[in-house]
Scaffold this motif. Structure first.
Motif, PDB file in Angstrom:
ATOM      1  N   PHE A  84    -115.891  36.315   4.615  1.00 41.61           N
ATOM      2  CA  PHE A  84    -117.232  36.167   5.069  1.00 41.61           C
ATOM      3  C   PHE A  84    -116.741  36.627   6.368  1.00 41.61           C
ATOM      4  N   GLY A  85    -118.319  36.072   7.512  1.00 38.31           N
ATOM      5  CA  GLY A  85    -117.877  36.584   9.223  1.00 38.31           C
ATOM      6  C   GLY A  85    -118.289  35.272   9.500  1.00 38.31           C
ATOM      7  N   GLY A  86    -117.652  34.875  10.610  1.00 35.53           N
ATOM      8  CA  GLY A  86    -117.630  33.437  11.481  1.00 35.53           C
ATOM      9  C   GLY A  86    -116.958  32.787  10.648  1.00 35.53           C
ATOM     10  N   ILE A 111    -124.866  28.495   3.079  1.00 37.67           N
ATOM     11  CA  ILE A 111    -124.000  30.012   2.898  1.00 37.67           C
ATOM     12  C   ILE A 111    -125.259  30.947   3.951  1.00 37.67           C
ATOM     13  N   LEU A 112    -125.901  30.272   3.923  1.00 38.55           N
ATOM     14  CA  LEU A 112    -127.548  31.599   4.636  1.00 38.55           C
ATOM     15  C   LEU A 112    -126.596  32.021   5.730  1.00 38.55           C
ATOM     16  N   SER A 113    -126.366  30.586   6.628  1.00 39.84           N
ATOM     17  CA  SER A 113    -125.820  31.125   7.958  1.00 39.84           C
ATOM     18  C   SER A 113    -124.434  31.919   8.109  1.00 39.84           C
ATOM     19  N   THR A 114    -123.189  31.518   7.037  1.00 39.34           N
ATOM     20  CA  THR A 114    -122.545  32.682   6.515  1.00 39.34           C
ATOM     21  C   THR A 114    -123.153  34.072   6.203  1.00 39.34           C
ATOM     22  N   VAL A 115    -124.278  34.059   5.178  1.00 39.92           N
ATOM     23  CA  VAL A 115    -124.787  35.138   4.880  1.00 39.92           C
ATOM     24  C   VAL A 115    -124.896  36.805   6.508  1.00 39.92           C
ATOM     25  N   ARG A 116    -125.947  35.621   7.489  1.00 39.44           N
ATOM     26  CA  ARG A 116    -126.024  36.804   8.596  1.00 39.44           C
ATOM     27  C   ARG A 116    -124.094  37.089   8.808  1.00 39.44           C
ATOM     28  N   ALA A 117    -123.279  35.906   8.650  1.00 39.11           N
ATOM     29  CA  ALA A 117    -122.436  36.427   9.610  1.00 39.11           C
ATOM     30  C   ALA A 117    -121.736  37.534   9.474  1.00 39.11           C
ATOM     31  N   THR A 118    -121.387  37.714   7.594  1.00 38.41           N
ATOM     32  CA  THR A 118    -121.202  38.421   7.389  1.00 38.41           C
ATOM     33  C   THR A 118    -121.897  39.759   7.013  1.00 38.41           C
ATOM     34  N   ARG A 119    -123.127  40.026   7.297  1.00 41.69           N
ATOM     35  CA  ARG A 119    -123.773  40.625   7.569  1.00 41.69           C
ATOM     36  C   ARG A 119    -123.352  41.800   8.609  1.00 41.69           C
ATOM     37  N   GLU A 124    -113.871  46.238   8.585  1.00 43.15           N
ATOM     38  CA  GLU A 124    -112.690  46.476   9.028  1.00 43.15           C
ATOM     39  C   GLU A 124    -112.220  45.309   9.549  1.00 43.15           C
ATOM     40  N   SER A 125    -113.644  44.811  10.074  1.00 48.01           N
ATOM     41  CA  SER A 125    -113.241  43.319  10.538  1.00 48.01           C
ATOM     42  C   SER A 125    -112.988  42.121   9.574  1.00 48.01           C
ATOM     43  N   LEU A 126    -113.912  42.445   8.206  1.00 47.77           N
ATOM     44  CA  LEU A 126    -113.816  41.273   7.394  1.00 47.77           C
ATOM     45  C   LEU A 126    -111.833  42.099   6.107  1.00 47.77           C
ATOM     46  N   TYR A 127    -112.121  43.229   6.602  1.00 51.03           N
ATOM     47  CA  TYR A 127    -110.523  43.174   6.326  1.00 51.03           C
ATOM     48  C   TYR A 127    -109.306  42.490   6.478  1.00 51.03           C
ATOM     49  N   GLN A 128    -109.489  42.518   8.111  1.00 49.91           N
ATOM     50  CA  GLN A 128    -108.126  42.027   9.145  1.00 49.91           C
ATOM     51  C   GLN A 128    -108.310  40.628   8.938  1.00 49.91           C
ATOM     52  N   LYS A 129    -109.540  40.296   8.609  1.00 44.83           N
ATOM     53  CA  LYS A 129    -109.667  38.133   8.413  1.00 44.83           C
ATOM     54  C   LYS A 129    -108.730  37.995   7.437  1.00 44.83           C
ATOM     55  N   THR A 157    -124.147  44.565   1.694  1.00 46.33           N
ATOM     56  CA  THR A 157    -122.974  43.895   2.368  1.00 46.33           C
ATOM     57  C   THR A 157    -122.463  43.394   0.809  1.00 46.33           C
ATOM     58  N   GLU A 158    -122.902  42.849   0.221  1.00 47.66           N
ATOM     59  CA  GLU A 158    -122.353  42.777  -1.248  1.00 47.66           C
ATOM     60  C   GLU A 158    -120.917  43.379  -1.384  1.00 47.66           C
ATOM     61  N   LEU A 159    -121.225  44.869  -1.619  1.00 49.72           N
ATOM     62  CA  LEU A 159    -120.621  46.012  -1.409  1.00 49.72           C
ATOM     63  C   LEU A 159    -119.246  45.687  -0.652  1.00 49.72           C
ATOM     64  N   LYS A 160    -119.772  45.600   0.705  1.00 46.61           N
ATOM     65  CA  LYS A 160    -118.698  45.572   1.514  1.00 46.61           C
ATOM     66  C   LYS A 160    -118.051  45.140   1.222  1.00 46.61           C
ATOM     67  N   GLN A 161    -118.419  43.552   1.274  1.00 49.48           N
ATOM     68  CA  GLN A 161    -117.234  41.864   0.404  1.00 49.48           C
ATOM     69  C   GLN A 161    -115.700  42.817  -0.693  1.00 49.48           C
ATOM     70  N   LEU A 162    -117.044  43.330  -1.495  1.00 52.35           N
ATOM     71  CA  LEU A 162    -116.077  43.677  -2.586  1.00 52.35           C
ATOM     72  C   LEU A 162    -115.576  44.936  -2.361  1.00 52.35           C
TER      73      LEU A 162
END
Ligand code: NIG
Ligand code: FE
Length: 413
Positions: A84-86, A111-119, A124-129, A157-162
């Motif tokens: 997740f972002g943020g 959840i919806l605010s985390t959706v905005r941050a994750t989009r 790469e930043s999601l991976y590092q975190k 974004t779902e594919l990015k997370q997966l």
């Protein structure tokens, strides 16, 4: 060959077998004093007691003196929302002023605010975190885990997370299982078109996620104001058609029929179950579904605790996990989960150990290779700064891990 021998183990405590344990069997674990474990090429080769290990050929053998400590299987965190972002520390103040979890979500936060941050976040930043989180999990004794998508709610974004989850599985020593949770909330862009979003999940996302091999499981947040039991059924059946095994967030805040669905859809596990009713427990028992309980979330939400004892008595295998996420449980500390399992669910330390090892491994399809210390399984082990199992339920707030071994390698000391 990579050979490792751990000797002078004060107590080896482990469940046994390659499937989830239910009822009285959940509390029946193997306890061996003065034990040793031999690992070869990442797998457990042999275990024994006393000095008998000295007969083992010593060439190329790395020795670890466990100094009389407790040793258990590596812990398994069967439920996280790792990617997740943020963060959402702003919600603390809202809650202190009386807002509930569902109020915040209904207002476009949560959840919806985390959706905005994750989009917005780069892959790469999601991976590092997430990689940093996995490193921390190892230090807490976790050697296998599950991670969900669900903060994209759009294709990209779902594919990015997966993809991040799959990359972690390839590049990190942790075993990582992947769950598609596109049905985590209704995205704002579909707020007047529930059916359209469910159709998008079933007809576009699930087939693509499955075809790309990006997930092992399909999960739904079945909750008042999120997805109904009937919508959950449709989504989970669509997942099944494409080879994704069902999981379901059920009865977390209100019981709206999620757990009752588990026998029908043959869910491998149901999550939360805080307010699970007798009819839900019956369905779990009938379907052989694992109850994956998340007590740190109850703690964090100020909610009640799932009826774990009723479940064990009804023959439901119980697992326990962190639910790590930025909203309802911003903690990776499975040792807190272990304390709460004993203190709030009133599980015995033996039942609790099974819940965070073998039963958790079974909930994410890893019970054949992880979750217990037995020949043929992965050499995933924790040496604890503890003399016995009671100590793990009893002490709280400290990290009691001394050494973590993953696939026969020391990964934390
Ligand atoms: O398991 N219940 C739904 N999903 C998470 C919370 C996610 C969030 O608040 O960001 C959970 O509690
Ligand atoms: Fe969750």
């Amino acid at each position: 060959m990579n050979r490792l021998l751990i000797h002078n183990i004060g107590l080896l405590a482990t469940p046994t077998g390659s499937a989830a344990k239910a009822g009285p069997a959940q509390g029946q674990i193997l306890l061996q004093n003065n034990a040793w474990i031999l690992a070869e090429d990442g797998l457990i080769k042999q275990t024994g007691t006393g000095d008998s290990w000295q007969q083992i050929p010593q060439e190329d053998l790395s020795l670890i003196d466990a100094g009389g400590k407790l040793v258990t299987p590596g812990l398994v965190d069967a439920h996280t929302h790792l990617i997740f972002g943020g963060w959402r520390q702003n919600e603390l103040g809202l809650k202190l002023h009386g807002a509930t979890y569902l109020d915040i979500l209904a207002g476009g936060g949560g959840i919806l605010s985390t959706v905005r941050a994750t989009r917005e976040a780069t892959e790469e930043s999601l991976y590092q975190k997430a990689k940093e989180a996995l490193d921390e999990m190892l230090t807490l004794g976790i050697t296998s885990m599950e991670a969900k998508s669900g903060y994209g709610l759009d294709r990209e974004t779902e594919l990015k997370q997966l993809r991040v989850i799959r990359r972690l599985g390839r590049e990190h020593c942790m075993d990582v299982r992947s769950t598609f949770l596109g049905a985590h909330a209704l995205p704002e862009d579909y707020k007047d078109d529930r059916e359209g979003y469910i159709r998008f999940l079933c007809e576009e996302m699930i087939p693509e996620v499955a075809a790309e091999g990006l997930a092992d499981y399909c999960d739904v947040f079945c909750e008042k104001g999120v997805f109904t039991a009937e919508e959950s059924r449709v989504i989970l059946e669509a997942g099944k058609k494409h080879g994704l095994i069902p999981k379901i967030h059920a009865d977390e805040i209100e019981a709206i029929g999620g757990s009752e669905l588990t026998a029908d859809v043959k869910a491998i596990s149901a999550e939360h179950l805080i307010v699970c009713q007798p009819s839900g427990i019956k369905a779990l028992a009938e379907g052989g579904t694992i109850a994956c309980l998340l007590p740190a979330t109850s703690f964090y939400l100020g909610a009640t605790y799932a009826p774990a004892r009723d479940m064990i008595e009804a023959g439901v295998p119980v697992a326990a996990a962190t639910d790590f996420n930025p909203g309802s449980c911003p903690s990776l500390n499975i040792q807190l989960v272990m304390n709460l399992a004993c203190l709030k669910y009133r599980m015995t330390p033996e039942e609790m150990l099974t819940a965070v090892t073998l039963n958790a491994a079974a909930a994410i399809g890893l019970a054949e290779k992880a979750g217990s210390v037995e020949p043929g399984k992965q050499a995933d082990l924790v040496l604890w700064n503890a003399p016995d199992l009671d100590y793990l339920g009893y002490r709280m707030g400290s990290n009691l891990v001394n050494t973590v071994i993953k696939n026969g390698n020391i990964v934390h000391h």
